[in-house]
Design an enzyme around this catalytic site. Structure first.
Site, PDB file in Angstrom:
ATOM      1  N   LYS A  40       0.841  -1.201   0.000  1.00 23.22           N
ATOM      2  CA  LYS A  40       0.000   0.000   0.000  1.00 23.22           C
ATOM      3  C   LYS A  40       0.876   1.251   0.000  1.00 23.22           C
ATOM      4  O   LYS A  40       2.003   1.205   0.505  1.00 23.22           O
ATOM      5  CB  LYS A  40      -0.865   0.009   1.268  1.00 23.22           C
ATOM      6  CG  LYS A  40      -2.037  -0.934   1.248  1.00 23.22           C
ATOM      7  CD  LYS A  40      -2.881  -0.752   2.497  1.00 23.22           C
ATOM      8  CE  LYS A  40      -4.049  -1.720   2.503  1.00 23.22           C
ATOM      9  NZ  LYS A  40      -5.022  -1.467   1.445  1.00 23.22           N
ATOM     10  N   ARG A  44     -10.657 -11.261   1.391  1.00 24.00           N
ATOM     11  CA  ARG A  44     -11.464 -12.318   0.787  1.00 24.00           C
ATOM     12  C   ARG A  44     -10.734 -13.662   0.825  1.00 24.00           C
ATOM     13  O   ARG A  44     -11.355 -14.717   0.872  1.00 24.00           O
ATOM     14  CB  ARG A  44     -11.844 -11.911  -0.642  1.00 24.00           C
ATOM     15  CG  ARG A  44     -10.660 -11.648  -1.526  1.00 24.00           C
ATOM     16  CD  ARG A  44     -11.023 -10.835  -2.765  1.00 24.00           C
ATOM     17  NE  ARG A  44     -11.060  -9.403  -2.505  1.00 24.00           N
ATOM     18  CZ  ARG A  44     -11.341  -8.480  -3.430  1.00 24.00           C
ATOM     19  NH1 ARG A  44     -11.636  -8.845  -4.658  1.00 24.00           N
ATOM     20  NH2 ARG A  44     -11.344  -7.206  -3.104  1.00 24.00           N
TER      21      ARG A  44
HETATM   22  N1  BES Z   1      -8.383  -3.617   4.139  1.00 20.48           N
HETATM   23  C1  BES Z   1      -8.443  -3.181   2.800  1.00 20.48           C
HETATM   24  C2  BES Z   1      -9.698  -2.383   2.499  1.00 20.48           C
HETATM   25  C3  BES Z   1      -9.723  -0.980   3.023  1.00 20.48           C
HETATM   26  C4  BES Z   1      -8.942   0.009   2.462  1.00 20.48           C
HETATM   27  C5  BES Z   1     -10.589  -0.659   4.047  1.00 20.48           C
HETATM   28  C6  BES Z   1      -9.023   1.303   2.949  1.00 20.48           C
HETATM   29  C7  BES Z   1     -10.678   0.627   4.513  1.00 20.48           C
HETATM   30  C8  BES Z   1      -9.891   1.614   3.971  1.00 20.48           C
HETATM   31  C9  BES Z   1      -8.439  -4.380   1.857  1.00 20.48           C
HETATM   32  O1  BES Z   1      -7.681  -5.459   2.275  1.00 20.48           O
HETATM   33  C10 BES Z   1      -7.862  -3.900   0.575  1.00 20.48           C
HETATM   34  O2  BES Z   1      -6.719  -3.549   0.560  1.00 20.48           O
HETATM   35  N2  BES Z   1      -8.657  -3.901  -0.483  1.00 20.48           N
HETATM   36  C11 BES Z   1      -8.229  -3.441  -1.754  1.00 20.48           C
HETATM   37  C12 BES Z   1      -8.767  -4.358  -2.793  1.00 20.48           C
HETATM   38  C13 BES Z   1      -8.188  -4.125  -4.176  1.00 20.48           C
HETATM   39  C14 BES Z   1      -6.724  -4.526  -4.201  1.00 20.48           C
HETATM   40  C15 BES Z   1      -8.979  -4.939  -5.154  1.00 20.48           C
HETATM   41  C16 BES Z   1      -8.761  -2.029  -1.922  1.00 20.48           C
HETATM   42  O3  BES Z   1      -9.882  -1.757  -1.500  1.00 20.48           O
HETATM   43  O4  BES Z   1      -8.030  -1.195  -2.454  1.00 20.48           O
HETATM   44 MN    MN Z   2      -5.661  -5.260   1.691  1.00 26.37          MN
END
Ligand code: BES
Ligand code: MN
Ligand code: ZN
Length: 504
Positions: free
Chosen positions: A284, A358
């Site tokens: 990230k 997921r």
């Molecule tokens: N935990 C995150 C989702 C999230 C991000 C929740 C920011 C709250 C605030 C999740 O694991 C994630 O990183 N999801 C990705 C999915 C994408 C790679 C398809 C996302 O939402 O960017």
């Molecule tokens: Mn994630």
């Protein structure tokens, strides 16, 4: 904070502060009217001077009002009487807690629960009073240094005891039941907030497992923790792949609250427990990454709900399942392109290691089959896309069964912890097609929260299932950064309704 129910006159009830309401257009509530009478029109005089106009979210503190036993009196603006709803009622409670949070009044007596609120019983009003007061008074100071004396003083400020007054003696019994409900809910909410707020070097998968065990011991329910070796034997290749880049061992928590009839099929709650989400190899960006300590808020809400239903001694069979691990980059971490074999046998092509929620939930959903559930509800901070779609007010709700979806929607409305039903049509499923496995773990930028739900649906075919995406609702960012304890109120309401309908 201590609470007790009273049925007394506002002028006689002795406390550090009586809390009473004033409507907009300067109309006094019944309790305020009584105080105005004993004080020879003291309140109406103040209103005439224009210092309190009764608007919502305003308060005015008075001292030594003649004829009144308590030394302080807090006037709380209620807004328009014709618009005084459950929401306005809670707003007034919050304003009163805030007004007293930095003062010297530690024993307060509130008369706000006497206010008529459309369709609300005394029981419900008292439950909301306890719940909302504790929510507003919540502070996370478990790990702030306590040596400093001035800090200690600060900690002592605010309400320590709250008397909740009801109008009729005949309401006292109901009010006490409402108080017990409100306290049980507040304790689950506060537990969920604490777990979310704890730093990720403290709140590890091992810590969550210990918390589950402690809770189970206290309330006498069964808790089982599965370790890596057992998870391997079960074939949880997807969950284990997420955990493999971390030094922290993964844990798979199973809690069993079996207080329903023996033959009653259980409700299964599944909570995402990523105690820190770096994104893994698909790292990230740095900004606000600290907030990914909240990526275990689904797990926290399941633990919080278990605390609440245990304290309520809810007559229902409920199973809680929490897959928990960290998502870290490492030499051994899962790569984009890796293909995993899930417990269900479906193979998954990992196109982005940041779509890890997921991957841990799918194996938990497969594991849930063994309980022959009446319904499975998973709770997860699953997608940033859900925050884009719904912001921070509504939780995203997805389901393979409209009746179950409606049950959850209603529970959200009733508990002021709302969800919004999102589509999960088959049309979206092909977005998850993979050239190299049965399914890809991402579906592209469009409809990100929906394709995430579609992914989970592939593993939830054997029962009625719903998915709550709490990415926007589980915590607040910015100056008020902190866990919200959501959706413990929604889940509790849902389970209480199920317990009530199973009695019939
Ligand atoms: N935990 C995150 C989702 C999230 C991000 C929740 C920011 C709250 C605030 C999740 O694991 C994630 O990183 N999801 C990705 C999915 C994408 C790679 C398809 C996302 O939402 O960017
Ligand atoms: Mn994630
Ligand atoms: Zn995540």
């Amino acid at each position: 904070m201590e609470f007790s129910i009273k049925n007394d006159n506002p002028e006689k009830l002795l406390s550090d502060c009586v809390i009473i309401g004033v409507y907009e257009s300067q109309k006094l509530s019944n309790a305020a009217l009584a105080l105005d009478n004993v004080s020879g029109g003291y309140l109406s005089n103040i209103l005439k001077r224009g210092d309190m106009d009764g608007k919502a979210d305003t308060t005015l503190m008075l001292h030594n009002v003649p004829g009144v036993a308590s030394e302080r009196m807090l006037l709380v603006g209620l807004g328009k009487e014709s618009e005084f709803s459950e929401k306005q009622y809670c707003k007034a409670i919050r304003a009163s807690v805030k007004a007293l949070s930095n003062g010297g009044a530690s024993k307060a007596a509130t008369f706000l629960a006497e206010l008529p609120v459309k369709q609300l019983s005394a029981k419900r009003k008292v439950a909301l009073m306890a719940e909302t007061t504790l929510d507003a008074a919540y502070r996370f100071d478990a790990i702030k240094r306590k040596k400093d004396e001035s800090k200690k003083e600060e900690a002592k400020k605010g309400i320590a005891t709250l008397y909740i007054n009801v109008t009729l003696a005949s309401e006292v019994k109901e009010a006490k039941a409402g108080l017990a409900d409100g306290l049980a809910l507040a304790s689950g909410v506060s537990f969920a907030k604490d777990l979310g707020n704890l730093p990720p070097n403290v709140c590890t998968p091992t810590y969550l497992a210990e918390q589950a065990q402690t809770l189970g011991k206290k309330h006498d329910f069964k808790v089982k923790i599965l370790e890596r070796e057992e998870l391997k034997k079960l074939g949880m290749g997807s969950f284990l792949a997420v955990s493999q880049g971390s030094e922290e061992p993964p844990k798979f928590i199973i809690m069993q609250h079996l207080k329903g009839k023996k033959d009653q099929k259980p409700v299964v709650l599944v909570g995402k427990g990523i105690t820190f989400d770096t994104g893994g190899i698909s790292l990230k960006p740095g900004a606000e990454m600290d907030e990914m300590k909240y990526d275990m808020c689904g797990a926290a809400s399941v633990l919080g709900t278990f605390k609440t239903i245990s304290e309520m001694d809810l007559a229902l069979n409920v199973i809680g399942i929490i897959p928990t691990c960290e998502n870290m980059p490492d030499g051994r971490a899962t790569r984009p392109g890796d293909v995993l074999t899930s417990m269900s046998g479906l193979t998954i092509e990992v196109l982005n290691t940041d779509a890890e929620g997921r991957l841990i939930l799918c194996d938990a959903l497969t594991y849930a089959e063994r309980f022959e559930p009446s319904a499975v509800v998973d709770v997860a901070t699953l997608t940033g896309a859900c925050v884009i779609a719904l912001g921070h007010h509504a939780t995203g709700l997805f389901s393979n069964n409209d009746d179950l979806a409606n049950e959850l929607l209603k529970a959200g409305e009733a508990s002021l912890d709302r969800a919004w039903h999102m589509p999960m049509w088959d049309d979206y499923q092909p977005l998850l097609d993979s050239n190299f496995a049965d399914i890809a773990n991402i579906g592209g930028r469009a409809a990100g929260s929906i394709t995430a739900a579609c992914f989970l649906s592939r593993f939830a075919k054997k029962y009625d299932w719903a998915h709550l995406d709490i990415a926007g609702t589980a915590w607040k960012s910015g100056k008020e950064k902190g866990g919200t304890g959501r959706p413990v109120p929604l889940l509790t309401e849902f389970l209480v309704n199920r317990a009530n309908s199973s009695k019939k």
